[in-house]
Design a protein around this motif. Structure first.
Motif, mmCIF file in Angstrom:
data_model
loop_
_atom_site.group_PDB
_atom_site.id
_atom_site.type_symbol
_atom_site.label_atom_id
_atom_site.label_comp_id
_atom_site.label_asym_id
_atom_site.label_seq_id
_atom_site.Cartn_x
_atom_site.Cartn_y
_atom_site.Cartn_z
ATOM 1 N N SER A 121 0.829 -1.214 0.000
ATOM 2 C CA SER A 121 0.000 0.000 0.000
ATOM 3 C C SER A 121 0.859 1.258 0.000
ATOM 4 O O SER A 121 0.606 2.196 -0.770
ATOM 5 C CB SER A 121 -0.929 -0.004 1.214
ATOM 6 N N LYS A 122 1.882 1.285 0.862
ATOM 7 C CA LYS A 122 2.772 2.439 0.916
ATOM 8 C C LYS A 122 3.482 2.648 -0.420
ATOM 9 O O LYS A 122 3.631 3.777 -0.893
ATOM 10 C CB LYS A 122 3.809 2.264 2.037
ATOM 11 N N LYS A 123 3.918 1.548 -1.015
ATOM 12 C CA LYS A 123 4.643 1.623 -2.280
ATOM 13 C C LYS A 123 3.753 2.186 -3.390
ATOM 14 O O LYS A 123 4.163 3.045 -4.178
ATOM 15 C CB LYS A 123 5.150 0.226 -2.662
ATOM 16 N N ILE A 124 2.511 1.721 -3.448
ATOM 17 C CA ILE A 124 1.569 2.197 -4.466
ATOM 18 C C ILE A 124 1.268 3.677 -4.273
ATOM 19 O O ILE A 124 1.264 4.456 -5.238
ATOM 20 C CB ILE A 124 0.266 1.369 -4.423
ATOM 21 N N ILE A 125 0.992 4.081 -3.044
ATOM 22 C CA ILE A 125 0.678 5.490 -2.767
ATOM 23 C C ILE A 125 1.855 6.385 -3.142
ATOM 24 O O ILE A 125 1.675 7.463 -3.736
ATOM 25 C CB ILE A 125 0.288 5.675 -1.289
ATOM 26 N N LEU A 126 3.082 5.939 -2.814
ATOM 27 C CA LEU A 126 4.274 6.726 -3.140
ATOM 28 C C LEU A 126 4.449 6.862 -4.654
ATOM 29 O O LEU A 126 4.673 7.974 -5.164
ATOM 30 C CB LEU A 126 5.511 6.066 -2.523
ATOM 31 N N ILE A 127 4.332 5.744 -5.371
ATOM 32 C CA ILE A 127 4.499 5.771 -6.830
ATOM 33 C C ILE A 127 3.411 6.618 -7.481
ATOM 34 O O ILE A 127 3.689 7.425 -8.384
ATOM 35 C CB ILE A 127 4.493 4.337 -7.397
ATOM 36 N N PHE A 128 2.171 6.461 -7.040
ATOM 37 C CA PHE A 128 1.059 7.245 -7.600
ATOM 38 C C PHE A 128 1.273 8.740 -7.349
ATOM 39 O O PHE A 128 1.062 9.561 -8.251
ATOM 40 C CB PHE A 128 -0.261 6.784 -6.978
ATOM 41 N N SER A 129 1.706 9.080 -6.145
ATOM 42 C CA SER A 129 1.926 10.501 -5.805
ATOM 43 C C SER A 129 3.034 11.101 -6.657
ATOM 44 O O SER A 129 2.889 12.218 -7.182
ATOM 45 C CB SER A 129 2.273 10.645 -4.322
ATOM 46 N N LEU A 130 4.138 10.367 -6.823
ATOM 47 C CA LEU A 130 5.247 10.866 -7.637
ATOM 48 C C LEU A 130 4.820 11.054 -9.093
ATOM 49 O O LEU A 130 5.133 12.076 -9.721
ATOM 50 C CB LEU A 130 6.433 9.899 -7.560
ATOM 51 N N THR A 131 4.094 10.081 -9.627
ATOM 52 C CA THR A 131 3.622 10.179 -11.010
ATOM 53 C C THR A 131 2.668 11.351 -11.169
ATOM 54 O O THR A 131 2.740 12.101 -12.151
ATOM 55 C CB THR A 131 2.912 8.873 -11.429
ATOM 56 N N VAL B 125 -5.264 18.260 -15.224
ATOM 57 C CA VAL B 125 -4.659 16.968 -14.886
ATOM 58 C C VAL B 125 -5.715 15.928 -14.531
ATOM 59 O O VAL B 125 -5.530 14.729 -14.789
ATOM 60 C CB VAL B 125 -3.649 17.134 -13.730
ATOM 61 N N HIS B 126 -6.829 16.377 -13.986
ATOM 62 C CA HIS B 126 -7.860 15.444 -13.503
ATOM 63 C C HIS B 126 -8.312 14.413 -14.547
ATOM 64 O O HIS B 126 -8.429 13.225 -14.217
ATOM 65 C CB HIS B 126 -9.066 16.224 -12.978
ATOM 66 N N PRO B 127 -8.564 14.794 -15.809
ATOM 67 C CA PRO B 127 -8.978 13.778 -16.800
ATOM 68 C C PRO B 127 -7.900 12.725 -17.085
ATOM 69 O O PRO B 127 -8.208 11.675 -17.649
ATOM 70 C CB PRO B 127 -9.267 14.609 -18.062
ATOM 71 N N LEU B 128 -6.650 13.005 -16.694
ATOM 72 C CA LEU B 128 -5.546 12.087 -16.964
ATOM 73 C C LEU B 128 -5.291 11.121 -15.807
ATOM 74 O O LEU B 128 -4.319 10.360 -15.851
ATOM 75 C CB LEU B 128 -4.262 12.882 -17.253
ATOM 76 N N ILE B 129 -6.141 11.135 -14.796
ATOM 77 C CA ILE B 129 -5.972 10.246 -13.646
ATOM 78 C C ILE B 129 -5.886 8.766 -14.069
ATOM 79 O O ILE B 129 -5.046 8.020 -13.550
ATOM 80 C CB ILE B 129 -7.111 10.456 -12.619
ATOM 81 N N PRO B 130 -6.721 8.280 -15.015
ATOM 82 C CA PRO B 130 -6.578 6.875 -15.444
ATOM 83 C C PRO B 130 -5.207 6.570 -16.040
ATOM 84 O O PRO B 130 -4.639 5.499 -15.790
ATOM 85 C CB PRO B 130 -7.686 6.710 -16.492
ATOM 86 N N VAL B 131 -4.650 7.497 -16.818
ATOM 87 C CA VAL B 131 -3.312 7.298 -17.397
ATOM 88 C C VAL B 131 -2.255 7.299 -16.300
ATOM 89 O O VAL B 131 -1.319 6.488 -16.322
ATOM 90 C CB VAL B 131 -3.013 8.400 -18.441
ATOM 91 N N ILE B 132 -2.403 8.187 -15.324
ATOM 92 C CA ILE B 132 -1.484 8.226 -14.186
ATOM 93 C C ILE B 132 -1.536 6.901 -13.432
ATOM 94 O O ILE B 132 -0.503 6.355 -13.016
ATOM 95 C CB ILE B 132 -1.836 9.402 -13.252
ATOM 96 N N THR B 133 -2.739 6.360 -13.266
ATOM 97 C CA THR B 133 -2.898 5.061 -12.597
ATOM 98 C C THR B 133 -2.214 3.953 -13.382
ATOM 99 O O THR B 133 -1.551 3.075 -12.806
ATOM 100 C CB THR B 133 -4.391 4.728 -12.422
ATOM 101 N N LEU B 134 -2.359 3.950 -14.703
ATOM 102 C CA LEU B 134 -1.718 2.942 -15.552
ATOM 103 C C LEU B 134 -0.204 2.984 -15.406
ATOM 104 O O LEU B 134 0.442 1.935 -15.209
ATOM 105 C CB LEU B 134 -2.115 3.162 -17.009
ATOM 106 N N LEU B 135 0.381 4.178 -15.487
ATOM 107 C CA LEU B 135 1.837 4.308 -15.367
ATOM 108 C C LEU B 135 2.313 3.936 -13.958
ATOM 109 O O LEU B 135 3.380 3.325 -13.805
ATOM 110 C CB LEU B 135 2.259 5.735 -15.713
ATOM 111 N N SER B 136 1.531 4.286 -12.945
ATOM 112 C CA SER B 136 1.866 3.908 -11.571
ATOM 113 C C SER B 136 1.837 2.392 -11.416
ATOM 114 O O SER B 136 2.711 1.803 -10.759
ATOM 115 C CB SER B 136 0.882 4.547 -10.589
#
Length: 364
Positions: free
Chosen positions: A8-18, A60-71
């Motif tokens: 969970s920590k790893k995912i949150i960190l990667i998502f936040s950085l992306t 940036v909000h519409p790009l949240i799915p792309v951010i999730t994919l890259l994360s």
């Protein structure tokens, strides 16, 4: 338990950085975009940067799915290269069980996006519009309230404020119209009241009304004149009025249902707003689907040895799901498919196909 917390920590960190990487580049692009406007020549660089920051979250909000994919790609490639998935498999722990907490983490991040980031981006965009309107007074503004429609048009000699009770179903006539005209010092100059206003491309034709010229020497009623027909020059045609009520993402999500009711009462189509509301509710599930797409071919399967090729295939599938989601939303906004289908089809398709591939790779 420790493994779940670690994931969970790893995912949150990667998502936040992306997310912040996307945010940084969006600020730069918005800075360039704002430079195109005429008013940018009248303000300093710090003000331009401030406007770019205010505008960025809503872009940036519409790009949240792309951010999730890259994360997701970053997360799964990272744990695969560190042999963490091999250790989990050798310990006899099912991969689906190990994916449960990371998936729930993404779902909660989606809820956070809806209830925190969405209102924040809307608030910041409203501040952006307010700042721009202070700089450039000639911009038009629009709003829909319980008592009807409010419009504002700026021009070189002053501004005009219009109130209408409703719009006809065919969209060419405003009913029970009141118009207030102000001079360049914002002092009331003229008031016009009419039963109807027929909207033409470059003018309005007012029917059965009365006009008052306001000054401090006489009572307005002493200088009032009735008319059967009166023309005013304006750039506010129906299309501009319809588009001017703001994109759905410029309205706080908890106010959207009431806003939809007001628009319906005013006589405008609400398909776009209804689709957006359902799409926002479905966003956490779309994020889960994108997360699973990112992991289904990048979990260190012995059957898939070409990591680079799998990354390319995953990105293509993820972008395809993102574009499919946009396409179904557009079709729903045009009334071609039901709203629920347009908002919810892609998230469930992505989740089901991803789970099917993961099960096949693990147990097939």
């Amino acid at each position: 338990m420790r493994l779940n917390i670690y994931f969970s920590k790893k995912i949150i960190l990667i998502f936040s950085l992306t997310f912040f990487i996307f945010l940084f580049f969006s600020i730069f692009l918005n800075w360039i975009d704002i430079l195109r406007f005429d008013f940018s020549k009248t303000i300093n660089s710090s003000k331009l940067f401030y406007l770019a920051v205010l505008k960025t979250p809503i872009t940036v909000h519409p790009l949240i799915p792309v951010i999730t994919l890259l994360s997701s790609l970053t997360f799964f490639v990272s744990i695969s290269r560190n042999s963490e998935l091999i250790i989990i498999r050798s310990a006899g722990r099912a991969i689906l069980r190990s994916l449960l907490i990371p998936t729930l983490t993404i779902l909660l991040l989606g809820v956070f996006v809806i209830f925190v980031l969405n209102p924040l981006s809307t608030k910041m965009y409203k501040l952006y519009e307010a700042e721009v309107r202070l700089i450039d007074n000639s911009l038009n503004s629009y709003s829909v309230e319980d008592e009807g429609i409010w419009l504002r048009e700026g021009f070189s000699d002053g501004q005009r404020v219009v109130h209408a009770k409703s719009v006809s179903k065919i969209g060419s006539t405003l009913k029970k119209v009141t118009i207030f005209e102000f001079d360049k010092d914002r002092i009331p100059d003229i008031r016009i009241s009419a039963k109807t206003a027929i909207i033409k491309p470059d003018s309005w034709i007012l029917k059965d009304g009365k006009i008052w010229k306001v000054n401090r020497d006489n009572r307005p009623e002493d200088r009032a004149n009735s008319f059967n027909q009166y023309n005013i020059k304006t750039d506010l045609n129906f299309e501009k009025i319809r588009l001017g009520f703001g994109e759905p993402n410029q309205i706080f999500i908890w106010e959207l249902r009431d806003y939809i009711k007001r628009i319906e009462k005013a006589g405008f189509s609400t398909l776009k707003h209804k689709v957006y509301l359902n799409s926002e509710i479905a966003l956490p599930f779309l994020m889960v689907g994108m997360f699973l797409i990112g992991g289904m071919l990048n979990m260190g399967h012995s059957k898939l040895s070409k990591t680079g090729l799998m990354l390319i295939v995953t990105i293509i599938l993820g972008i395809g799901a993102f574009l499919l989601n946009n396409l179904t939303q557009i079709l729903s906004q045009n009334g071609a498919i039901p709203i629920l289908l347009g908002a919810w089809a892609t998230p469930f398709i992505a989740i089901l196909i991803s789970l099917g591939v993961i099960l096949h790779m693990e147990d097939g």
